[in-house]
Design a protein around this motif. Structure first.
Motif, PDB file in Angstrom:
ATOM      1  N   PHE A 231     -31.177 -19.135  38.789  1.00 14.72           N
ATOM      2  CA  PHE A 231     -29.725 -19.078  38.684  1.00 14.72           C
ATOM      3  C   PHE A 231     -29.348 -19.102  37.211  1.00 14.72           C
ATOM      4  CE2 PHE A 231     -30.887 -20.699  42.726  1.00 14.72           C
ATOM      5  CZ  PHE A 231     -29.893 -20.356  43.636  1.00 14.72           C
ATOM      6  N   VAL A 232     -28.141 -18.650  36.905  1.00 16.17           N
ATOM      7  CA  VAL A 232     -27.644 -18.732  35.542  1.00 16.17           C
ATOM      8  C   VAL A 232     -26.444 -19.680  35.524  1.00 16.17           C
ATOM      9  CG1 VAL A 232     -26.087 -16.731  35.766  1.00 16.17           C
ATOM     10  CG2 VAL A 232     -26.877 -17.463  33.501  1.00 16.17           C
ATOM     11  N   SER A 233     -26.430 -20.552  34.529  1.00 15.12           N
ATOM     12  CA  SER A 233     -25.310 -21.465  34.347  1.00 15.12           C
ATOM     13  C   SER A 233     -24.565 -21.054  33.084  1.00 15.12           C
ATOM     14  CB  SER A 233     -25.793 -22.913  34.224  1.00 15.12           C
ATOM     15  OG  SER A 233     -24.704 -23.769  33.912  1.00 15.12           O
ATOM     16  N   ILE A 234     -23.359 -20.561  33.247  1.00 18.38           N
ATOM     17  CA  ILE A 234     -22.526 -20.213  32.098  1.00 18.38           C
ATOM     18  C   ILE A 234     -21.707 -21.452  31.781  1.00 18.38           C
ATOM     19  CG2 ILE A 234     -20.907 -18.520  31.140  1.00 18.38           C
ATOM     20  CD1 ILE A 234     -21.709 -16.638  33.390  1.00 18.38           C
ATOM     21  N   SER A 235     -22.399 -22.432  31.271  1.00 20.81           N
ATOM     22  CA  SER A 235     -21.800 -23.752  31.039  1.00 20.81           C
ATOM     23  C   SER A 235     -22.373 -24.354  29.761  1.00 20.81           C
ATOM     24  CB  SER A 235     -22.094 -24.690  32.210  1.00 20.81           C
ATOM     25  OG  SER A 235     -21.648 -24.143  33.436  1.00 20.81           O
ATOM     26  N   PRO A 236     -21.467 -24.860  28.924  1.00 24.01           N
ATOM     27  CA  PRO A 236     -20.027 -24.809  29.112  1.00 24.01           C
ATOM     28  C   PRO A 236     -19.409 -23.555  28.506  1.00 24.01           C
ATOM     29  CG  PRO A 236     -20.491 -26.111  27.183  1.00 24.01           C
ATOM     30  CD  PRO A 236     -21.834 -25.670  27.736  1.00 24.01           C
ATOM     31  N   VAL A 237     -18.272 -23.179  29.054  1.00 27.29           N
ATOM     32  CA  VAL A 237     -17.457 -22.144  28.427  1.00 27.29           C
ATOM     33  C   VAL A 237     -16.596 -22.828  27.373  1.00 27.29           C
ATOM     34  CG1 VAL A 237     -15.616 -20.459  28.782  1.00 27.29           C
ATOM     35  CG2 VAL A 237     -17.414 -20.741  30.510  1.00 27.29           C
ATOM     36  N   VAL A 238     -16.658 -22.342  26.148  1.00 25.60           N
ATOM     37  CA  VAL A 238     -15.866 -22.917  25.063  1.00 25.60           C
ATOM     38  C   VAL A 238     -14.664 -22.008  24.811  1.00 25.60           C
ATOM     39  CG1 VAL A 238     -15.847 -23.712  22.676  1.00 25.60           C
ATOM     40  CG2 VAL A 238     -17.943 -23.891  24.033  1.00 25.60           C
ATOM     41  N   PRO A 239     -13.458 -22.494  25.038  1.00 26.14           N
ATOM     42  CA  PRO A 239     -12.267 -21.661  24.873  1.00 26.14           C
ATOM     43  C   PRO A 239     -12.189 -21.024  23.486  1.00 26.14           C
ATOM     44  CG  PRO A 239     -11.692 -23.725  25.933  1.00 26.14           C
ATOM     45  CD  PRO A 239     -13.126 -23.852  25.491  1.00 26.14           C
ATOM     46  N   ALA A 240     -11.801 -19.761  23.465  1.00 26.05           N
ATOM     47  CA  ALA A 240     -11.560 -19.009  22.225  1.00 26.05           C
ATOM     48  C   ALA A 240     -12.814 -18.793  21.388  1.00 26.05           C
ATOM     49  CB  ALA A 240     -10.474 -19.687  21.376  1.00 26.05           C
ATOM     50  N   ILE A 241     -13.989 -19.199  21.912  1.00 27.96           N
ATOM     51  CA  ILE A 241     -15.247 -18.994  21.187  1.00 27.96           C
ATOM     52  C   ILE A 241     -16.259 -18.241  22.043  1.00 27.96           C
ATOM     53  CG2 ILE A 241     -17.236 -20.129  20.100  1.00 27.96           C
ATOM     54  CD1 ILE A 241     -15.348 -22.286  19.108  1.00 27.96           C
ATOM     55  N   THR A 242     -16.463 -18.681  23.279  1.00 28.90           N
ATOM     56  CA  THR A 242     -17.418 -17.988  24.160  1.00 28.90           C
ATOM     57  C   THR A 242     -16.768 -17.448  25.427  1.00 28.90           C
ATOM     58  OG1 THR A 242     -18.070 -19.978  25.402  1.00 28.90           O
ATOM     59  CG2 THR A 242     -19.264 -19.527  23.345  1.00 28.90           C
ATOM     60  N   ASP A 243     -15.492 -17.727  25.648  1.00 22.68           N
ATOM     61  CA  ASP A 243     -14.868 -17.351  26.926  1.00 22.68           C
ATOM     62  C   ASP A 243     -14.838 -15.846  27.166  1.00 22.68           C
ATOM     63  OD1 ASP A 243     -13.024 -16.948  24.918  1.00 22.68           O
ATOM     64  OD2 ASP A 243     -11.381 -18.035  25.894  1.00 22.68           O
TER      65      ASP A 243
END
Length: 358
Positions: A231-243
């Motif tokens: 599985f892939v975990s797209i965590s954490p998403v950092v607002p305005a940087i990785t979103d």
């Protein structure tokens, strides 16, 4: 006094102080401040030290109602990956060490882990349920290359046909395919690779000593090709940087063979918040206000929401938009959100007593 430049190859920009677990805040150790500067005019690399820890038990049991497992193993304390957002950083304060640079450079290894695990599994009162690895610190962080404690733990789990899950940011997990593949064939193993960005520059500052993004995608493919549910975990998403990368990560992971995906917005518990803010000052000063405004919007006007369930369910229009984008990307590429149900019926205790069954 001028602020010293950040240490290359580290996530935190300083040693945060904490007084939550003792009467007086711990002083910064200062060895990097008084060391001579290197030829580039900055401080020399901060060397990683490893201390042997001798715990009495290795399996940790928990009853948090919003976490999908009830037991876990952490082979190491602290994590050399240096992920700036790591929610486990505050645990170093409990040992009178900084959640900042200490967390990623002053590590603890538990070489007795495999023996302690075997003793736990041999107890007649032990009831088999999947063991989660990588829930606090990464089981495949760089020091695993030398200590091989995670490898030894896997060997014990294989010996007992005990189901387990692994969460990691390291491509080093493929080293153990000789164990993971046959265990997965019996529905006893699943792996989750955390991929927060496909941009090497962002990854170097966000997670300075974790595997490069392309290596993690390659690891997903190697695991999938070997028959290991990944599985892939797209965590954490950092607002305005990785979103902005959500869709691209989902697509890359799906093409590599990932079966499912999960995503969660960044959390900033306790001492993580000031460490994260200092990181923004250093690497993204132009976006700091926007990043923190979006985080606070999703966390009820605070840096962090610590209550059960709410901590994993950010609120507001921005958080809803992230969820909608993620779910749409998963539907497009056929990735599921459900976690695997591993088989507990194969569990057995090896030894002479097994012979009596025949």
């Amino acid at each position: 006094m001028a602020t010293p430049p950040p240490l290359r190859g580290r996530g935190a920009t300083f040693n945060a102080k904490s007084s939550r677990f003792d009467d007086t805040a711990r002083e910064d150790d200062g060895d990097w401040l008084d060391a001579r500067e290197d030829i580039d005019g900055g401080p020399p690399p901060l060397r990683t030290t490893v201390t042997i820890e001798k715990p009495k038990t290795i399996v940790s049991y928990q009853r948090s109602p919003d976490i999908p497992f009830d037991r876990s193993i952490n082979a190491y304390r602290g994590c050399e990956h240096g992920c700036i957002y790591c929610f486990a950083r505050p645990t170093h304060a409990f040992h009178n060490l900084s959640p900042g640079l200490d967390f990623e450079s002053k590590l603890f290894a538990k070489p007795s882990a495999a023996d302690l695990l075997r003793a736990e599994l041999m107890k007649r009162t032990y009831e088999c349920r999947p063991i989660a690895m990588g829930t606090n610190t990464d089981p495949y962080q760089p020091i695993e290359q030398r200590w091989k404690i995670t490898r030894q733990i896997l060997e014990v789990l294989q010996e007992f046909n005990h189901p387990f899950t692994i969460t990691t940011k390291s491509a080093r997990v493929t080293r153990d395919l000789d164990i993971l593949a046959p265990m997965a064939a019996m529905n006893l193993a699943a792996v989750m690779l955390s991929v927060t960005s496909l941009d090497p520059k962002i990854a170097r500052t966000l997670e300075p000593r974790a595997s490069a993004p392309h290596q993690r995608i390659r690891a997903i493919k190697a695991l999938a090709d070997a028959g290991v549910p990944v599985f892939v975990s797209i965590s954490p998403v950092v607002p305005a940087i990785t979103d902005h990368e959500i869709e691209a990560i989902v697509e890359a992971a799906a093409e590599a063979g990932a079966r499912g995906a999960f995503s969660l917005m960044v959390r900033l518990p306790h001492e993580v918040a000031p460490i994260f803010r200092a990181w923004l000052d250093e690497h993204f000063p132009d976006r700091k206000a926007k990043v923190m405004a979006l985080i606070r919007e999703a966390r009820g006007g605070k840096d962090n929401e610590g209550h059960y369930f709410a901590r994993f369910r950010p609120q507001g229009a921005y958080a809803a938009m992230l969820r909608a984008r993620f779910e749409k990307a998963c539907r497009k590429h056929g990735l599921i959100h459900d976690r695997m149900t591993l088989d507990t019926s194969r569990f057995r205790r090896p030894g002479p007593e097994q012979l009596g069954l025949f």
